[in-house]
Design an enzyme around this catalytic site. Structure first.
Site, PDB file in Angstrom:
ATOM      1  N   THR A   4       0.850  -1.207   0.000  1.00 34.76           N
ATOM      2  CA  THR A   4       0.000   0.000   0.000  1.00 34.76           C
ATOM      3  C   THR A   4       0.882   1.252   0.000  1.00 34.76           C
ATOM      4  O   THR A   4       0.569   2.237  -0.673  1.00 34.76           O
ATOM      5  CB  THR A   4      -0.953   0.007   1.221  1.00 34.76           C
ATOM      6  N   GLY A   5       1.979   1.197   0.730  1.00 39.70           N
ATOM      7  CA  GLY A   5       2.911   2.338   0.758  1.00 39.70           C
ATOM      8  C   GLY A   5       3.416   2.668  -0.637  1.00 39.70           C
ATOM      9  O   GLY A   5       3.493   3.841  -1.032  1.00 39.70           O
ATOM     10  N   GLU A  52       5.507   4.830   6.846  1.00 41.37           N
ATOM     11  CA  GLU A  52       5.951   3.952   7.947  1.00 41.37           C
ATOM     12  C   GLU A  52       5.418   2.574   7.618  1.00 41.37           C
ATOM     13  O   GLU A  52       4.229   2.307   7.796  1.00 41.37           O
ATOM     14  CB  GLU A  52       5.364   4.442   9.283  1.00 41.37           C
ATOM     15  N   CYS A  99       4.719  -3.882  14.052  1.00 40.92           N
ATOM     16  CA  CYS A  99       5.655  -3.719  12.932  1.00 40.92           C
ATOM     17  C   CYS A  99       7.072  -4.063  13.373  1.00 40.92           C
ATOM     18  O   CYS A  99       7.861  -4.563  12.588  1.00 40.92           O
ATOM     19  CB  CYS A  99       5.563  -2.304  12.373  1.00 40.92           C
TER      20      CYS A  99
HETATM   21  P1  NAD Z   1      -2.600  -1.856   4.837  1.00 36.90           P
HETATM   22  O1  NAD Z   1      -1.531  -1.283   3.987  1.00 36.90           O
HETATM   23  O2  NAD Z   1      -3.401  -2.980   4.284  1.00 36.90           O
HETATM   24  O3  NAD Z   1      -3.679  -0.748   5.245  1.00 36.90           O
HETATM   25  C1  NAD Z   1      -3.298   0.415   5.945  1.00 36.90           C
HETATM   26  C2  NAD Z   1      -4.290   1.526   5.646  1.00 36.90           C
HETATM   27  O4  NAD Z   1      -4.198   1.877   4.258  1.00 36.90           O
HETATM   28  C3  NAD Z   1      -5.747   1.176   5.898  1.00 36.90           C
HETATM   29  O5  NAD Z   1      -6.375   2.294   6.487  1.00 36.90           O
HETATM   30  C4  NAD Z   1      -6.294   0.927   4.494  1.00 36.90           C
HETATM   31  O6  NAD Z   1      -7.680   1.159   4.367  1.00 36.90           O
HETATM   32  C5  NAD Z   1      -5.503   1.947   3.703  1.00 36.90           C
HETATM   33  N1  NAD Z   1      -5.381   1.657   2.256  1.00 36.90           N
HETATM   34  C6  NAD Z   1      -5.404   0.451   1.643  1.00 36.90           C
HETATM   35  N2  NAD Z   1      -5.240   0.614   0.315  1.00 36.90           N
HETATM   36  C7  NAD Z   1      -5.118   1.946   0.091  1.00 36.90           C
HETATM   37  C8  NAD Z   1      -4.913   2.739  -1.078  1.00 36.90           C
HETATM   38  N3  NAD Z   1      -4.793   2.204  -2.294  1.00 36.90           N
HETATM   39  N4  NAD Z   1      -4.822   4.086  -0.941  1.00 36.90           N
HETATM   40  C9  NAD Z   1      -4.909   4.658   0.285  1.00 36.90           C
HETATM   41  N5  NAD Z   1      -5.121   3.952   1.423  1.00 36.90           N
HETATM   42  C10 NAD Z   1      -5.204   2.614   1.323  1.00 36.90           C
HETATM   43  O7  NAD Z   1      -1.904  -2.267   6.211  1.00 36.90           O
HETATM   44  P2  NAD Z   1      -2.559  -2.984   7.475  1.00 36.90           P
HETATM   45  O8  NAD Z   1      -2.786  -4.423   7.141  1.00 36.90           O
HETATM   46  O9  NAD Z   1      -3.682  -2.165   7.981  1.00 36.90           O
HETATM   47  O10 NAD Z   1      -1.391  -2.858   8.557  1.00 36.90           O
HETATM   48  C11 NAD Z   1      -0.392  -3.808   8.726  1.00 36.90           C
HETATM   49  C12 NAD Z   1       0.909  -3.304   8.131  1.00 36.90           C
HETATM   50  O11 NAD Z   1       1.257  -2.056   8.711  1.00 36.90           O
HETATM   51  C13 NAD Z   1       2.083  -4.219   8.439  1.00 36.90           C
HETATM   52  O12 NAD Z   1       2.872  -4.343   7.286  1.00 36.90           O
HETATM   53  C14 NAD Z   1       2.843  -3.475   9.529  1.00 36.90           C
HETATM   54  O13 NAD Z   1       4.209  -3.791   9.613  1.00 36.90           O
HETATM   55  C15 NAD Z   1       2.626  -2.060   9.107  1.00 36.90           C
HETATM   56  N6  NAD Z   1       2.841  -1.139  10.226  1.00 36.90           N
HETATM   57  C16 NAD Z   1       3.927  -0.319  10.189  1.00 36.90           C
HETATM   58  C17 NAD Z   1       4.184   0.533  11.252  1.00 36.90           C
HETATM   59  C18 NAD Z   1       5.372   1.456  11.246  1.00 36.90           C
HETATM   60  O14 NAD Z   1       5.382   2.380  12.043  1.00 36.90           O
HETATM   61  N7  NAD Z   1       6.355   1.244  10.399  1.00 36.90           N
HETATM   62  C19 NAD Z   1       3.316   0.563  12.342  1.00 36.90           C
HETATM   63  C20 NAD Z   1       2.207  -0.271  12.344  1.00 36.90           C
HETATM   64  C21 NAD Z   1       1.972  -1.123  11.263  1.00 36.90           C
END
Ligand code: NAD
Length: 471
Positions: free
Chosen positions: A225-226, A243, A277
């Site tokens: 997603t990032g 992040e 994470c």
């Molecule tokens: P995800 O990427 O699936 O979703 C995160 C958010 O992004 C959600 O709100 C989702 O609705 C939104 N999203 C999804 N697709 C999108 C798009 N195309 N455009 C804009 N927004 C969109 O992640 P997740 O499953 O919710 O979280 C788990 C992940 O997060 C793990 O990889 C974890 O390591 C990471 N994480 C990182 C940190 C950090 O600080 N580095 C902290 C917590 C979690």
């Protein structure tokens, strides 16, 4: 059942005709319906944040911003129990951990507001003045994941607003209720439009990211997603902080006192059911200590109480959602099929996405359970005979969020820490967090930093003013 959760748009509590169910991962019952923001509501939220920006960001308003954000802290402190209980219901974590997530995110607010960095005079003399200012971007969009929804939302809101931005925040569709509740509590504390909260899936997130009036995106979530968000931001060169995920290695040097550190390693891996994470996700241990470590960790695992987070005896709650449960189950099956030794643990019959802490040995580097972020309660232990090979394996992945090194001799461990490619390395500790530390990843674990003064600087950009007298 309270189904009354609303968005905060343009200072008003707002509902939507379309909703989605939010599931309690311990019972699989519906806790509440959350609104799906329409395209029109997203535009209203961004417009409102845009309109509120000039007044909120004005340099004359720094004291007002500080007192308002402290008032937000106070207002939320009155709801710690309510938010904590809701967090357990929608996220699954034990109630004590849920309340601690709320209190710890509120406790750090005064420290953030103490950073005084808005302008720095580089020179002032008879020729005039040279000044460097940190200026806010304008409208920030924040998008958050489901593992620490309260901590991440509060951190982003406070940092973005303190620098002078206004914000539209979208929580994960798996855990929207606590963030919606925060919006309702802060409705009358913040001026209209300064904070907007909208809910929905990734589509709502994408509309926000692409919105031309949004100038910065602060994202926490997965690497894929990032990357999608970074690509969307490239269109109009929006600033972006990412992040993202990691796959943290713990390296135990040959002299590591296994009996003393096993408990820390265990909770470094299994707190929040491994959904951190920076959880320890692979352990490199000298071959002479592999069996001893596996035995002790497996004993702790067997004694750990996995259950509904509302039960005060529970130490580990369920996985948060079906997508995550299926993912973890697939890694578990793949490990079994590869001939790994599974020491215990594994899935628990439903209802609820429960998975016991699981120790795995006999897997080689290259296996998906070691190379990919499984984000759950399975911990592979990998033996090594040569420390340099262990360091190479720890560094071999394309992520680098955090890691840890363990030894009787902290200086020897520090030398190894210096060689690890990660944003954070802990020596003889894990999940240690200094109040002024910044946090973020190297390689594909992210771009930019959050936390501390460096994190605040990510929410603004620098402007130089040269003031000279006409000679
Ligand atoms: P995800 O990427 O699936 O979703 C995160 C958010 O992004 C959600 O709100 C989702 O609705 C939104 N999203 C999804 N697709 C999108 C798009 N195309 N455009 C804009 N927004 C969109 O992640 P997740 O499953 O919710 O979280 C788990 C992940 O997060 C793990 O990889 C974890 O390591 C990471 N994480 C990182 C940190 C950090 O600080 N580095 C902290 C917590 C979690």
């Amino acid at each position: 059942m309270d189904t009354a959760y609303h968005m905060l748009i343009n200072g008003e509590i707002t509902t939507s005709k379309q909703t989605f169910p939010v599931i309690n991962p311990a019972t699989l019952t519906i806790i509440a319906e959350a609104p799906i923001a329409t395209a029109e509501q997203i535009n209203t939220a961004v417009d409102s944040a845009h309109d509120a920006f000039a007044t909120w960001s004005s340099s004359q308003k720094i004291d007002f911003r500080k007192s308002t954000l402290l008032a937000c802290q106070k207002a939320l402190e009155h709801h710690i129990d309510e938010i904590g209980e809701l967090l357990t219901l929608e996220q699954g974590k034990p109630l004590k951990a849920a309340k601690s997530e709320v209190t710890s995110s509120l406790a750090k607010i005064p420290n953030i507001l103490n950073y005084d960095f808005f302008s720095k005079t580089l020179e002032e003399n008879e020729k005039g003045k040279v000044e460097m200012q940190l200026i806010p971007f304008g409208v920030v969009t924040a998008i958050t994941p489901w593992n620490y929804p309260v901590y991440i939302a509060i951190s982003k809101i406070v940092a973005a607003l303190w620098v002078g931005n206004t914000i539209v925040l979208k929580p994960s569709e798996y855990t929207p209720l606590t963030t919606l509740k925060i919006g309702e509590i802060l409705k009358d504390v913040l001026p209209k439009g300064v904070l907007n909260i909208v809910s929905g899936s990734g589509e709502v997130g994408a509309l926000l990211v692409k919105h031309p009036k949004v100038r910065m995106v602060s994202f926490t979530g997965s690497v894929p997603t990032g990357k999608a968000i970074a690509a969307m931001c490239a269109d109009d060169l929006k600033r972006v902080t990412l992040e993202l995920g990691g796959n943290d290695a713990a390296i135990l040097l040959e002299d590591a006192p296994i009996d003393k550190i096993a408990e820390k390693i265990f909770w470094g891996a299994f707190t929040n059911s491994g959904q951190i994470c920076t959880a320890i996700k692979r352990v490199y241990v000298h071959q002479s200590q592999l069996e001893q470590l596996a035995e002790i960790l497996n004993k702790i695992a067997a004694d750990t109480i996995v259950g509904d987070g509302t039960d005060p005896t529970t130490q580990m709650g369920p996985l948060n959602n079906k997508m995550q449960y299926d993912k973890v189950l697939n890694y578990y099956k793949a490990a079994k099929e590869s001939g790994a030794k599974i020491w215990g643990g594994g899935p628990v019959d439903g209802p609820g996405y429960f998975f016991k802490p699981t120790i795995v040995t006999n897997l080689e580097q290259g296996h998906p359970l070691i190379e990919e972020e499984q984000f759950g309660p399975i911990l592979p232990l990998i033996s090594y005979d040569d420390i340099n090979k262990a360091i190479d394996k720890a560094n071999a992945l394309n992520v680098g969020l955090a890691g840890s090194v363990w030894s009787q001799d902290e200086n020897k461990a520090y030398d190894v820490a210096q060689q690890m490619h990660s944003g954070t390395i802990w020596v003889n500790t894990v999940h240690d967090a200094h109040q002024d530390a910044c946090f973020g990843g190297v390689k594909q674990s992210g771009i930019g930093r959050e936390g501390g003064i460096e994190g605040l600087k990510s929410f603004g950009e620098f402007k130089m003013i040269y003031k000279r007298k006409i000679a």
